[in-house]
Design a protein around this motif. Structure first.
Motif, short mmCIF file in Angstrom:
data_model
loop_
_atom_site.label_atom_id
_atom_site.label_comp_id
_atom_site.label_asym_id
_atom_site.label_seq_id
_atom_site.Cartn_x
_atom_site.Cartn_y
_atom_site.Cartn_z
N TYR A 1 0.82 -1.22 0.00
CA TYR A 1 0.00 0.00 0.00
C TYR A 1 0.86 1.27 0.00
CZ TYR A 1 -3.91 -3.13 0.96
OH TYR A 1 -4.85 -4.13 0.89
N ASP A 2 1.87 1.31 -0.83
CA ASP A 2 2.78 2.47 -0.89
C ASP A 2 2.13 3.58 -1.72
OD1 ASP A 2 4.87 4.28 -1.19
OD2 ASP A 2 6.37 2.69 -1.28
N LYS A 3 1.86 4.70 -1.08
CA LYS A 3 1.20 5.85 -1.74
C LYS A 3 2.13 6.55 -2.73
CE LYS A 3 -2.00 6.81 2.05
NZ LYS A 3 -3.12 6.13 1.46
N ARG A 4 3.39 6.16 -2.78
CA ARG A 4 4.33 6.76 -3.74
C ARG A 4 4.35 6.00 -5.06
NH1 ARG A 4 9.57 6.15 -0.50
NH2 ARG A 4 8.51 4.18 -0.23
N ARG B 1 -6.50 1.58 3.50
CA ARG B 1 -5.11 1.81 3.09
C ARG B 1 -4.94 2.05 1.60
NH1 ARG B 1 -1.36 -2.74 5.22
NH2 ARG B 1 0.22 -1.25 4.60
N TRP B 2 -5.94 1.75 0.76
CA TRP B 2 -5.69 1.77 -0.68
C TRP B 2 -5.76 3.16 -1.31
CZ3 TRP B 2 -10.40 -1.75 -1.90
CH2 TRP B 2 -11.52 -0.99 -2.22
N SER B 3 -6.35 4.14 -0.64
CA SER B 3 -6.46 5.48 -1.22
C SER B 3 -5.07 6.03 -1.52
CB SER B 3 -7.18 6.41 -0.25
OG SER B 3 -7.27 7.71 -0.81
N GLY B 4 -4.81 6.35 -2.79
CA GLY B 4 -3.53 6.88 -3.22
C GLY B 4 -2.47 5.82 -3.49
N ALA B 5 -2.80 4.55 -3.24
CA ALA B 5 -1.82 3.48 -3.40
C ALA B 5 -2.21 2.48 -4.48
CB ALA B 5 -1.64 2.75 -2.07
N VAL B 6 -3.23 2.79 -5.27
CA VAL B 6 -3.70 1.87 -6.31
C VAL B 6 -2.98 2.15 -7.62
CG1 VAL B 6 -5.71 1.23 -7.73
CG2 VAL B 6 -5.95 1.50 -5.25
N ILE B 7 -2.44 1.09 -8.24
CA ILE B 7 -1.76 1.20 -9.54
C ILE B 7 -2.74 1.06 -10.69
CG2 ILE B 7 -1.12 -1.25 -9.65
CD1 ILE B 7 1.02 1.70 -10.88
#
Length: 157
Positions: free
Chosen positions: A58-61, A130-136
């Motif tokens: 779940y890395d937002k970067r 946790r997935w907000s901003g971390a979805v590819i």
């Protein structure tokens, strides 16, 4: 109608890209060795403009996928010669094969995908908090178990 000006500007009404399936841009990587095709990469906060291999869930970067896995080449690449050049093409949108793991559950078409603790691998994004901003993007093929390639519709969220 196809028109090219002296400065290289091209104008056309419709352009059909038949050599690949994603829109990619070359990036410099922090790692000294080339990353595998299909690997998920993230923004390196310690090296402006560079990316590095995704290594945590779940890395937002998350920034994209190294293009070229499964024999699918970039369809369109964006680059300005001499400015912000890089060694590896990273798919920013479109269809691309990505390394994936089923450690977080089987992946089915339509599932949201995120980074995992397996370096460079996507996984099913099941934790809504946790997935907000971390979805590819979204899976377009399945992975029942283990590790393998999954076709992904890249759509950073």
């Amino acid at each position: 109608v196809f028109h090219v000006t002296g400065d290289g500007t091209t104008t056309t009404k419709i352009l059909a890209i038949t050599g690949g399936s994603d829109l990619a841009e070359p990036f410099e990587m922090t790692e000294s060795e080339a990353l595998p095709k299909g690997a998920l990469v993230v923004i390196d906060p310690d090296n402006p403009g560079k990316l590095k291999l995704a290594r945590e869930a779940y890395d937002k970067r998350v920034a994209g996928v190294i293009s070229g896995a499964g024999g699918v080449k970039p369809g369109l690449t964006l680059q300005q010669d001499g400015v912000l050049e890089g060694e590896q093409h990273v798919a920013l949108t479109g269809k691309v094969y990505a390394l994936a793991t089923a450690l977080n559950g089987a992946i089915k078409p339509g599932d949201l995908l995120t980074t995992s603790d397996v370096p460079g691998h996507a996984m099913n994004a099941i934790d809504r908090e946790r997935w907000s901003g971390a979805v590819i993007g979204k899976a377009m093929s399945a992975l029942a178990e283990g590790e393998g390639l999954v076709l992904v519709l890249v759509n950073l969220q």
